[in-house]
Design a protein around this motif. Structure first.
Motif, PDB file in Angstrom:
ATOM      1  N   GLN A  46       0.827  -1.209   0.000  1.00  0.00           N
ATOM      2  CA  GLN A  46       0.000   0.000   0.000  1.00  0.00           C
ATOM      3  C   GLN A  46       0.864   1.263   0.000  1.00  0.00           C
ATOM      4  O   GLN A  46       0.525   2.250  -0.672  1.00  0.00           O
ATOM      5  CB  GLN A  46      -0.932   0.011   1.212  1.00  0.00           C
ATOM      6  N   ASN A  47       1.970   1.242   0.728  1.00  0.00           N
ATOM      7  CA  ASN A  47       2.875   2.399   0.740  1.00  0.00           C
ATOM      8  C   ASN A  47       3.462   2.652  -0.638  1.00  0.00           C
ATOM      9  O   ASN A  47       3.605   3.804  -1.063  1.00  0.00           O
ATOM     10  CB  ASN A  47       3.987   2.200   1.770  1.00  0.00           C
ATOM     11  N   ILE A  48       3.798   1.584  -1.346  1.00  0.00           N
ATOM     12  CA  ILE A  48       4.325   1.732  -2.701  1.00  0.00           C
ATOM     13  C   ILE A  48       3.254   2.292  -3.627  1.00  0.00           C
ATOM     14  O   ILE A  48       3.512   3.207  -4.417  1.00  0.00           O
ATOM     15  CB  ILE A  48       4.894   0.397  -3.217  1.00  0.00           C
ATOM     16  N   VAL A  49       2.039   1.785  -3.512  1.00  0.00           N
ATOM     17  CA  VAL A  49       0.942   2.297  -4.335  1.00  0.00           C
ATOM     18  C   VAL A  49       0.700   3.770  -4.011  1.00  0.00           C
ATOM     19  O   VAL A  49       0.464   4.585  -4.918  1.00  0.00           O
ATOM     20  CB  VAL A  49      -0.336   1.448  -4.141  1.00  0.00           C
ATOM     21  N   SER A  50       0.804   4.138  -2.749  1.00  0.00           N
ATOM     22  CA  SER A  50       0.665   5.554  -2.374  1.00  0.00           C
ATOM     23  C   SER A  50       1.760   6.399  -3.013  1.00  0.00           C
ATOM     24  O   SER A  50       1.515   7.541  -3.414  1.00  0.00           O
ATOM     25  CB  SER A  50       0.695   5.707  -0.852  1.00  0.00           C
ATOM     26  N   GLU A  51       2.953   5.851  -3.135  1.00  0.00           N
ATOM     27  CA  GLU A  51       4.037   6.565  -3.816  1.00  0.00           C
ATOM     28  C   GLU A  51       3.687   6.778  -5.292  1.00  0.00           C
ATOM     29  O   GLU A  51       3.974   7.835  -5.854  1.00  0.00           O
ATOM     30  CB  GLU A  51       5.351   5.792  -3.668  1.00  0.00           C
ATOM     31  N   VAL A  85       0.714   7.223  -6.429  1.00  0.00           N
ATOM     32  CA  VAL A  85      -0.287   8.303  -6.430  1.00  0.00           C
ATOM     33  C   VAL A  85       0.403   9.651  -6.273  1.00  0.00           C
ATOM     34  O   VAL A  85       0.100  10.606  -7.003  1.00  0.00           O
ATOM     35  CB  VAL A  85      -1.333   8.086  -5.314  1.00  0.00           C
ATOM     36  N   ILE A  86       1.338   9.738  -5.347  1.00  0.00           N
ATOM     37  CA  ILE A  86       2.031  10.996  -5.067  1.00  0.00           C
ATOM     38  C   ILE A  86       2.810  11.490  -6.283  1.00  0.00           C
ATOM     39  O   ILE A  86       2.834  12.684  -6.564  1.00  0.00           O
ATOM     40  CB  ILE A  86       2.977  10.827  -3.856  1.00  0.00           C
ATOM     41  N   THR A  87       3.434  10.569  -7.012  1.00  0.00           N
ATOM     42  CA  THR A  87       4.297  10.976  -8.128  1.00  0.00           C
ATOM     43  C   THR A  87       3.560  11.052  -9.465  1.00  0.00           C
ATOM     44  O   THR A  87       4.178  11.346 -10.482  1.00  0.00           O
ATOM     45  CB  THR A  87       5.490  10.014  -8.274  1.00  0.00           C
ATOM     46  N   LEU A  88       2.275  10.815  -9.451  1.00  0.00           N
ATOM     47  CA  LEU A  88       1.494  10.839 -10.684  1.00  0.00           C
ATOM     48  C   LEU A  88       1.397  12.253 -11.251  1.00  0.00           C
ATOM     49  O   LEU A  88       1.062  13.197 -10.534  1.00  0.00           O
ATOM     50  CB  LEU A  88       0.090  10.287 -10.404  1.00  0.00           C
ATOM     51  N   LEU A 148      -6.971   3.225 -10.919  1.00  0.00           N
ATOM     52  CA  LEU A 148      -6.339   1.914 -10.779  1.00  0.00           C
ATOM     53  C   LEU A 148      -5.622   1.808  -9.436  1.00  0.00           C
ATOM     54  O   LEU A 148      -5.785   0.811  -8.712  1.00  0.00           O
ATOM     55  CB  LEU A 148      -5.345   1.692 -11.925  1.00  0.00           C
ATOM     56  N   TYR A 149      -4.880   2.825  -9.066  1.00  0.00           N
ATOM     57  CA  TYR A 149      -4.163   2.820  -7.797  1.00  0.00           C
ATOM     58  C   TYR A 149      -5.136   2.783  -6.613  1.00  0.00           C
ATOM     59  O   TYR A 149      -4.893   2.095  -5.619  1.00  0.00           O
ATOM     60  CB  TYR A 149      -3.236   4.031  -7.684  1.00  0.00           C
ATOM     61  N   GLU A 150      -6.224   3.535  -6.725  1.00  0.00           N
ATOM     62  CA  GLU A 150      -7.243   3.505  -5.670  1.00  0.00           C
ATOM     63  C   GLU A 150      -7.855   2.108  -5.553  1.00  0.00           C
ATOM     64  O   GLU A 150      -8.104   1.627  -4.443  1.00  0.00           O
ATOM     65  CB  GLU A 150      -8.336   4.538  -5.951  1.00  0.00           C
ATOM     66  N   TYR A 151      -8.070   1.472  -6.682  1.00  0.00           N
ATOM     67  CA  TYR A 151      -8.602   0.109  -6.683  1.00  0.00           C
ATOM     68  C   TYR A 151      -7.623  -0.845  -5.999  1.00  0.00           C
ATOM     69  O   TYR A 151      -8.031  -1.681  -5.180  1.00  0.00           O
ATOM     70  CB  TYR A 151      -8.892  -0.353  -8.116  1.00  0.00           C
ATOM     71  N   SER A 186      14.320   8.094 -24.938  1.00  0.00           N
ATOM     72  CA  SER A 186      14.914   8.955 -23.911  1.00  0.00           C
ATOM     73  C   SER A 186      13.918   9.943 -23.323  1.00  0.00           C
ATOM     74  O   SER A 186      14.117  10.415 -22.226  1.00  0.00           O
ATOM     75  CB  SER A 186      16.107   9.699 -24.480  1.00  0.00           C
ATOM     76  N   SER A 187      12.854  10.269 -24.030  1.00  0.00           N
ATOM     77  CA  SER A 187      11.895  11.241 -23.489  1.00  0.00           C
ATOM     78  C   SER A 187      11.160  10.687 -22.286  1.00  0.00           C
ATOM     79  O   SER A 187      10.689  11.434 -21.450  1.00  0.00           O
ATOM     80  CB  SER A 187      10.880  11.664 -24.563  1.00  0.00           C
ATOM     81  N   ALA A 188      11.081   9.353 -22.145  1.00  0.00           N
ATOM     82  CA  ALA A 188      10.411   8.744 -20.988  1.00  0.00           C
ATOM     83  C   ALA A 188      11.238   8.880 -19.724  1.00  0.00           C
ATOM     84  O   ALA A 188      10.740   8.683 -18.631  1.00  0.00           O
ATOM     85  CB  ALA A 188      10.115   7.276 -21.246  1.00  0.00           C
ATOM     86  N   THR A 189      12.498   9.197 -19.860  1.00  0.00           N
ATOM     87  CA  THR A 189      13.355   9.283 -18.679  1.00  0.00           C
ATOM     88  C   THR A 189      13.502  10.692 -18.157  1.00  0.00           C
ATOM     89  O   THR A 189      14.174  10.907 -17.169  1.00  0.00           O
ATOM     90  CB  THR A 189      14.754   8.698 -18.988  1.00  0.00           C
ATOM     91  N   SER A 190      12.886  11.664 -18.775  1.00  0.00           N
ATOM     92  CA  SER A 190      13.001  13.024 -18.290  1.00  0.00           C
ATOM     93  C   SER A 190      11.875  13.345 -17.321  1.00  0.00           C
ATOM     94  O   SER A 190      10.793  12.809 -17.412  1.00  0.00           O
ATOM     95  CB  SER A 190      12.971  14.013 -19.461  1.00  0.00           C
ATOM     96  N   GLY A 191      12.170  14.209 -16.373  1.00  0.00           N
ATOM     97  CA  GLY A 191      11.176  14.587 -15.386  1.00  0.00           C
ATOM     98  C   GLY A 191      11.121  13.586 -14.247  1.00  0.00           C
ATOM     99  O   GLY A 191      11.758  12.567 -14.263  1.00  0.00           O
ATOM    100  N   ASN A 192      10.294  13.904 -13.242  1.00  0.00           N
ATOM    101  CA  ASN A 192      10.208  13.015 -12.102  1.00  0.00           C
ATOM    102  C   ASN A 192       8.776  12.608 -11.794  1.00  0.00           C
ATOM    103  O   ASN A 192       8.484  12.158 -10.706  1.00  0.00           O
ATOM    104  CB  ASN A 192      10.881  13.638 -10.868  1.00  0.00           C
ATOM    105  N   LYS A 193       7.886  12.786 -12.726  1.00  0.00           N
ATOM    106  CA  LYS A 193       6.492  12.376 -12.566  1.00  0.00           C
ATOM    107  C   LYS A 193       6.197  11.312 -13.595  1.00  0.00           C
ATOM    108  O   LYS A 193       6.900  11.158 -14.576  1.00  0.00           O
ATOM    109  CB  LYS A 193       5.546  13.573 -12.777  1.00  0.00           C
ATOM    110  N   HIS A 194       5.128  10.555 -13.370  1.00  0.00           N
ATOM    111  CA  HIS A 194       4.727   9.545 -14.345  1.00  0.00           C
ATOM    112  C   HIS A 194       3.261   9.739 -14.691  1.00  0.00           C
ATOM    113  O   HIS A 194       2.542  10.439 -14.021  1.00  0.00           O
ATOM    114  CB  HIS A 194       4.997   8.137 -13.822  1.00  0.00           C
ATOM    115  N   GLY A 195       2.850   9.034 -15.722  1.00  0.00           N
ATOM    116  CA  GLY A 195       1.432   9.088 -16.095  1.00  0.00           C
ATOM    117  C   GLY A 195       1.309   9.833 -17.346  1.00  0.00           C
ATOM    118  O   GLY A 195       0.521  10.309 -17.951  1.00  0.00           O
TER     119      GLY A 195
END
Length: 134
Positions: A59-64, A66-69, A82-85, A125-134
């Motif tokens: 759950q802590n990993i899933v919360s991470e 959510v935070i980084t989305l 999906l993460y909430e599920y 390489s564009s997928a590796t830039s930034g620190n957010k996902h989604g």
């Protein structure tokens, strides 16, 4: 023994610090899958306190996640649901002591990991830039 553990910790620290955001997502998925497996085993052995600890780690990993989305991403709303599920099902598994629910979430996490790996390959390489996902 202590020196070997210290070296391993230093290696992991360096790996995490130098990983791209997509690599971090994959590593987190790996950790979540590992904790699911450990939680399932603990439930099967009626070690419910241990199972709870492993499920909370998932759950802590899933919360991470959510935070980084990246909430501005077109995929953000779907990923958030999906993460909430995942968290809902993990809470349910913990309450009911039902390892099959954890197995369900574990399967989804393995698919999610593969999705991130494929997205990384497609985006290059564009997928590796930034620190957010989604």
């Amino acid at each position: 023994m202590i020196q070997a553990q210290a070296q391993r910790n230093k290696y992991l620290e360096t790996t995490i610090q130098t990983a791209s955001p997509i690599q971090l997502l994959v590593m987190l998925c790996d950790g979540a899958v590992r904790f699911c497996k450990q939680g399932i085993e603990a439930m099967k052995n009626h070690q419910y306190e241990d199972a709870n600890n492993y499920i909370v780690r998932v759950q802590n990993i899933v919360s991470e996640f959510v935070i980084t989305l990246d909430r501005s991403s077109p995929m953000a709303e779907g990923l958030l649901k999906l993460y909430e599920y995942f968290n809902f099902r993990l809470i349910e598994a913990n309450i009911k002591k039902d390892y099959t629910i954890v197995e369900e979430v574990q399967g989804y996490l393995m698919e999610l990991k593969e999705t991130w790996i494929q997205a990384s390959k497609l985006a290059g390489s564009s997928a590796t830039s930034g620190n957010k996902h989604g």
